[in-house]
Motif scaffolding. Structure first.
Motif, PDB file in Angstrom:
ATOM      1  N   TYR A  36       0.854  -1.199   0.000  1.00 24.13           N
ATOM      2  CA  TYR A  36       0.000   0.000   0.000  1.00 24.13           C
ATOM      3  C   TYR A  36       0.881   1.237   0.000  1.00 24.13           C
ATOM      4  O   TYR A  36       1.936   1.263   0.647  1.00 24.13           O
ATOM      5  CB  TYR A  36      -0.901   0.045   1.236  1.00 24.13           C
ATOM      6  CG  TYR A  36      -1.978  -1.009   1.272  1.00 24.13           C
ATOM      7  CD1 TYR A  36      -3.254  -0.749   0.773  1.00 24.13           C
ATOM      8  CD2 TYR A  36      -1.724  -2.262   1.810  1.00 24.13           C
ATOM      9  CE1 TYR A  36      -4.243  -1.716   0.805  1.00 24.13           C
ATOM     10  CE2 TYR A  36      -2.711  -3.240   1.843  1.00 24.13           C
ATOM     11  CZ  TYR A  36      -3.967  -2.960   1.342  1.00 24.13           C
ATOM     12  OH  TYR A  36      -4.948  -3.917   1.366  1.00 24.13           O
ATOM     13  N   ALA A  37       0.419   2.266  -0.701  1.00 26.46           N
ATOM     14  CA  ALA A  37       1.140   3.540  -0.720  1.00 26.46           C
ATOM     15  C   ALA A  37       0.131   4.681  -0.717  1.00 26.46           C
ATOM     16  O   ALA A  37      -0.854   4.640  -1.460  1.00 26.46           O
ATOM     17  CB  ALA A  37       2.046   3.639  -1.950  1.00 26.46           C
ATOM     18  N   GLY A  38       0.361   5.689   0.134  1.00 28.44           N
ATOM     19  CA  GLY A  38      -0.581   6.785   0.285  1.00 28.44           C
ATOM     20  C   GLY A  38      -0.121   8.066  -0.387  1.00 28.44           C
ATOM     21  O   GLY A  38       1.075   8.331  -0.510  1.00 28.44           O
ATOM     22  N   ILE A  39      -1.100   8.877  -0.808  1.00 30.59           N
ATOM     23  CA  ILE A  39      -0.810  10.196  -1.358  1.00 30.59           C
ATOM     24  C   ILE A  39      -0.661  11.181  -0.203  1.00 30.59           C
ATOM     25  O   ILE A  39      -1.516  11.255   0.680  1.00 30.59           O
ATOM     26  CB  ILE A  39      -1.929  10.681  -2.298  1.00 30.59           C
ATOM     27  CG1 ILE A  39      -2.147   9.705  -3.453  1.00 30.59           C
ATOM     28  CG2 ILE A  39      -1.597  12.067  -2.849  1.00 30.59           C
ATOM     29  CD1 ILE A  39      -3.285  10.112  -4.385  1.00 30.59           C
ATOM     30  N   SER A 138      -2.440  -3.986  10.214  1.00 29.53           N
ATOM     31  CA  SER A 138      -2.570  -4.321   8.800  1.00 29.53           C
ATOM     32  C   SER A 138      -1.556  -3.555   7.958  1.00 29.53           C
ATOM     33  O   SER A 138      -1.056  -2.500   8.349  1.00 29.53           O
ATOM     34  CB  SER A 138      -3.983  -4.006   8.309  1.00 29.53           C
ATOM     35  OG  SER A 138      -4.176  -2.602   8.211  1.00 29.53           O
ATOM     36  N   ASP A 139      -1.281  -4.096   6.766  1.00 27.64           N
ATOM     37  CA  ASP A 139      -0.374  -3.417   5.841  1.00 27.64           C
ATOM     38  C   ASP A 139      -0.924  -2.041   5.451  1.00 27.64           C
ATOM     39  O   ASP A 139      -0.161  -1.079   5.301  1.00 27.64           O
ATOM     40  CB  ASP A 139      -0.173  -4.258   4.572  1.00 27.64           C
ATOM     41  CG  ASP A 139       0.599  -5.537   4.828  1.00 27.64           C
ATOM     42  OD1 ASP A 139       1.142  -5.695   5.940  1.00 27.64           O
ATOM     43  OD2 ASP A 139       0.668  -6.378   3.916  1.00 27.64           O
ATOM     44  N   ALA A 140      -2.246  -1.966   5.268  1.00 30.53           N
ATOM     45  CA  ALA A 140      -2.860  -0.696   4.858  1.00 30.53           C
ATOM     46  C   ALA A 140      -2.674   0.363   5.940  1.00 30.53           C
ATOM     47  O   ALA A 140      -2.295   1.506   5.653  1.00 30.53           O
ATOM     48  CB  ALA A 140      -4.341  -0.900   4.555  1.00 30.53           C
ATOM     49  N   HIS A 141      -2.949  -0.007   7.180  1.00 32.82           N
ATOM     50  CA  HIS A 141      -2.803   0.957   8.268  1.00 32.82           C
ATOM     51  C   HIS A 141      -1.333   1.300   8.502  1.00 32.82           C
ATOM     52  O   HIS A 141      -0.988   2.457   8.762  1.00 32.82           O
ATOM     53  CB  HIS A 141      -3.438   0.414   9.546  1.00 32.82           C
ATOM     54  CG  HIS A 141      -4.929   0.359   9.480  1.00 32.82           C
ATOM     55  ND1 HIS A 141      -5.718  -0.080  10.528  1.00 32.82           N
ATOM     56  CD2 HIS A 141      -5.797   0.686   8.477  1.00 32.82           C
ATOM     57  CE1 HIS A 141      -6.996  -0.022  10.170  1.00 32.82           C
ATOM     58  NE2 HIS A 141      -7.063   0.441   8.935  1.00 32.82           N
ATOM     59  N   ALA A 142      -0.458   0.303   8.384  1.00 29.61           N
ATOM     60  CA  ALA A 142       0.973   0.545   8.587  1.00 29.61           C
ATOM     61  C   ALA A 142       1.521   1.548   7.583  1.00 29.61           C
ATOM     62  O   ALA A 142       2.462   2.291   7.893  1.00 29.61           O
ATOM     63  CB  ALA A 142       1.738  -0.766   8.488  1.00 29.61           C
TER      64      ALA A 142
END
Length: 340
Positions: A36-39, A138-142
């Motif tokens: 996962y990668a966030g903007i 979770s990977d998303a939260h991390a």
């Protein structure tokens, strides 16, 4: 030559799904298969063509998690470990680095800005920039450990004491995370101003007092809510001339202002008023390694829940749509690109 898909910044307001050469590792690096990668706001600055260092074509993304697929060098990590990336890259030789303050390195660089980052299938990351993701996180939260670390560092840089009244000028992801961190630190009243009804709604969900800066006089409202005294601590997180003016007005006598924003244009600040009120001014940049670890622990234990921040999860193929959504603060907060 092995290639991988990547979301690429090409030019101003132009991001596309394309290809890059799959990274080959130098000694002391790991190959991370991105999950996962966030903007981030900095990505939006690059997208707008206003970042002074980012050069196209670039796979942006400095908020990301993934799985170790390859290691070159000795490491306590193993292939298959879930990790989150601390994206800062320090020179190690300047005065700041020699004193252990790597986050204010004279020539600080970041993965996703100065080299390809998490908006790609794979990223090459120095082994000392990896943090293990605890079981249960979770990977998303991390992937949001980086902005949480910014909030940790910001509040730790302040003089916040239990029972203090706090004003946060700017209700984006960083501003709201600072609010949650201030709450953890014992703040009494947390007042958030913004111009986005969506983000002000989030502020209310977190238990903060929300002020619509388009509808009310923020300074007058803060003074009313604090019995005419003003805020003990003001966090400026919007980066506008309006908030640069307000931060002085809403601070109490001998209060503290913490500037978090990176201003695109130099603001005018009323130093005379600051002088007469004897206000302290503090700035903050990035985070230290210990801040990053604290961010992970806070998320692991549930003290900070980042789930409400994730407004969208999209496949990397929709990178252009993601950036269009992020341009509208009335529909977006934190957008993650999912790659697994």
């Amino acid at each position: 030559m092995a290639v991988m898909k990547a979301g690429l910044y090409i030019s101003e307001k132009n991001v596309v799904l394309g290809e890059l050469e799959k990274p080959t590792l130098n000694e002391g690096e790991a190959l991370i298969k991105v999950s996962y990668a966030g903007i981030c706001g900095t990505d939006m600055m690059i997208y707008a063509g206003k970042h002074p260092r980012a050069k196209a074509p670039l796979a942006m993304g400095h908020e990301f998690s993934g799985i170790i697929e390859e290691i070159n060098g000795e490491s306590a990590f193993s292939i298959g470990d879930r990790v989150v990336i601390e994206p800062t890259l320090s020179c190690g030789t300047c005065e700041a680095c020699k004193s252990g303050q790597f986050h204010v390195c004279k020539s600080l660089k970041l993965i996703g800005i100065d080299k390809h980052g998490g908006f790609a299938e794979y990223a090459a990351v120095p082994l000392n920039r990896l943090h293990r993701i605890p079981e249960g996180l979770s990977d998303a939260h991390a992937a949001l450990a980086e902005p949480v670390a910014v909030a940790v560092h910001t509040v730790r840089r302040s003089n916040l004491k239990v029972g203090d009244n706090v004003v946060i000028l700017g209700g984006g992801p960083i501003g709201l995370l600072i609010g949650l961190m201030a709450k953890q630190a014992g703040a009494n009243q947390i007042i958030v101003s913004d111009i986005s009804p969506y983000r002000l709604g989030k502020a209310k969900e977190f238990g903060f007092t929300a002020l619509d800066a388009k509808e009310v006089n923020v300074t007058a409202e803060v003074l009313s809510l604090t019995n005419g005294i003003g805020a003990d601590i003001v966090f400026e997180v919007a980066g506008t001339q309006i908030t640069a003016t307000q931060m002085v007005e809403v601070s109490k006598i001998q209060g503290q202002i913490v500037v978090v924003s990176v201003y695109k244009q130099q603001p005018a600040i009323n130093l005379a008023t600051m002088h007469f009120k004897e206000i302290s001014l503090t700035t903050t940049r990035c985070y230290s390694g210990s801040d990053f670890e604290k961010a992970i622990r806070l998320m692991e234990t549930g003290r900070i829940d980042v789930a409400p921040f994730i407004s969208h999860q999209l496949p990397l193929e929709q990178i252009a749509e993601g950036f269009k959504l992020m341009e509208n603060p009335d529909v977006s907060l934190k957008i993650l690109f999912q790659q697994n």
